[in-house]
Enzyme design. Structure first.
Site, PDB file in Angstrom:
ATOM      1  N   GLY A  67       7.096   4.452   2.166  1.00 12.93           N
ATOM      2  CA  GLY A  67       7.687   3.780   1.020  1.00 12.93           C
ATOM      3  C   GLY A  67       6.979   4.350  -0.196  1.00 12.93           C
ATOM      4  N   THR A  68       7.698   5.085  -1.000  1.00 13.44           N
ATOM      5  CA  THR A  68       7.079   6.112  -1.833  1.00 13.44           C
ATOM      6  C   THR A  68       7.636   6.107  -3.242  1.00 13.44           C
ATOM      7  OG1 THR A  68       6.832   7.527   0.099  1.00 13.44           O
ATOM      8  CG2 THR A  68       6.781   8.633  -1.996  1.00 13.44           C
TER       9      THR A  68
END
Length: 236
Positions: free
Chosen positions: A14-15
């Site tokens: 999750g970036t």
């Protein structure tokens, strides 16, 4: 709270990843949180990976998928450089990433941003999202934190920025995403690529701007309870 989360699930980053062109080169930026569901597997990972001396890639999605694509592309580009006797261009590197992503689109879960500088076309940014499409853009954003940044970039990005302005924009944008997106966090890493070479910079989490309703970094729970919250609203 549900404690039955699957720790054997694929590591999904999750970036927040960003690539920005400026007058003379490009700036790439990313946060550093790698997660497996709600578990933070690595809080200081490096999501900006070198492909050649002048081309880097920002990775999002499945960590394993993005790493294997980067490794294959680096290998092919090394062969390409030996055969031609000169460094590969940014466009060649981006199209190799696109080729691998598209040919394996049913098995890969990764979105990538390729950025770099070459003597033919200067600084370039290519976005390669899920599915293997390739789009050349003046700036590109990706990852779960990008949904919080589209309006910000529409307002804040401008052509002809200096290197300092571009890096400041990237750091500000990643810190905004970290404040709003629970899957982004940690530190901010940037890579500046231009005719002079590559510069890597590191911004610890406690040096990032504090945004509206966000608490300052504290050393203990008592510090948090005793502190009077004084975050400032966003001022562009």
């Amino acid at each position: 709270m549900d404690q039955n989360f699957d720790l054997s699930a694929p590591h999904s980053m999750g970036t927040t990843i960003i690539g920005v062109t400026y007058n003379g080169g490009v700036v790439l930026g990313a946060d550093s949180r790698t997660s497996t569901g709600v578990y933070v597997a690595n809080r200081a990972s490096d999501k900006i990976t070198q492909l050649t001396d002048n081309v880097y890639v920002c990775r999002s999605g499945s960590a394993a998928d993005s790493q294997i694509v980067s490794d294959y592309v680096r290998y092919f580009l090394h062969q390409h450089t030996i055969q031609l006797g000169r460094p590969a261009t940014v466009k060649v590197a981006a199209n190799l990433v696109r080729l691998l992503s598209y040919n394996n689109k049913n098995m890969l879960q990764t979105g990538l941003i390729v950025g770099g500088w070459d003597k033919f076309e200067g600084g370039q940014i290519f976005g390669i999202p899920l599915g293997g499409t390739i789009i050349q853009q003046p700036f590109a954003i990706g990852g779960s934190g990008s949904s919080y940044l589209y309006g910000f970039f529409d307002q804040a990005w401008k052509e002809g920025m200096t290197k300092e302005e571009a890096e400041q924009l990237v750091v500000k944008a990643v810190s905004l995403a970290i404040a709003r997106d629970g899957a982004s966090g940690g530190v901010v890493r940037t890579v500046i690529i231009n005719s002079e070479g590559v510069t890597r910079n590191f911004y610890p989490g406690d040096t990032l701007p504090i945004w509206h309703e966000e608490l300052e970094a504290q050393n203990s729970l008592l510090d948090i309870l005793n502190a009077s919250p004084s975050p400032e609203p966003m001022n562009i």
